[in-house]
Design a protein around this motif. Structure first.
Motif, PDB file in Angstrom:
ATOM      1  N   ASP A   1       0.050  -2.916   4.552  1.00 42.66           N
ATOM      2  CA  ASP A   1       1.405  -3.433   4.697  1.00 42.66           C
ATOM      3  C   ASP A   1       2.029  -3.724   3.344  1.00 42.66           C
ATOM      4  OD1 ASP A   1       1.284  -3.289   7.434  1.00 42.66           O
ATOM      5  OD2 ASP A   1       0.581  -5.342   7.666  1.00 42.66           O
ATOM      6  N   TYR A   2       1.247  -4.276   2.450  1.00 37.55           N
ATOM      7  CA  TYR A   2       1.757  -4.573   1.110  1.00 37.55           C
ATOM      8  C   TYR A   2       0.705  -4.176   0.093  1.00 37.55           C
ATOM      9  CZ  TYR A   2       3.210  -6.955  -3.064  1.00 37.55           C
ATOM     10  OH  TYR A   2       3.562  -7.224  -4.362  1.00 37.55           O
ATOM     11  N   THR A  32       0.435  -3.409  -4.321  1.00 39.17           N
ATOM     12  CA  THR A  32       1.120  -3.387  -5.604  1.00 39.17           C
ATOM     13  C   THR A  32       1.272  -1.938  -6.054  1.00 39.17           C
ATOM     14  OG1 THR A  32      -0.920  -3.480  -6.886  1.00 39.17           O
ATOM     15  CG2 THR A  32       0.063  -5.598  -6.222  1.00 39.17           C
TER      16      THR A  32
END
Length: 80
Positions: free
Chosen positions: A3-4, A6
């Motif tokens: 989902d997330y 970097t």
């Protein structure tokens, strides 16, 4: 895909994907191209990590370090 992630994590994941895909090709131009792509993604990951490392704290999900600044307020006695 998480989902997330970097940019550094995404670039490393793309590099790994290129390496895995390269194994699907026989020796030759296509395989070499995939290996070069993996190198480029890895280099981007390293460059991004190096350029942002001083602004982010490790282990905190790369959250920026915030610093509060104090502003000097005018002295009320001088205005009277």
């Amino acid at each position: 895909m998480p989902d997330y992630e970097t940019p550094t994590e995404r670039y490393r994941r793309l590099a790994e994907g290129c390496l895995h895909a390269a194994n699907d090709f026989p020796l030759g131009e296509n395989r070499d191209a995939m290996l070069r792509m993996a190198q480029v993604w890895q280099r981007l990951a390293d460059q991004y990590a190096d350029s942002t490392g001083r602004f982010f704290q490790p282990g905190t999900g790369e959250q920026p370090v915030m610093q509060q600044q104090q502003q000097i307020q005018p002295d009320d006695d001088q205005n009277e």
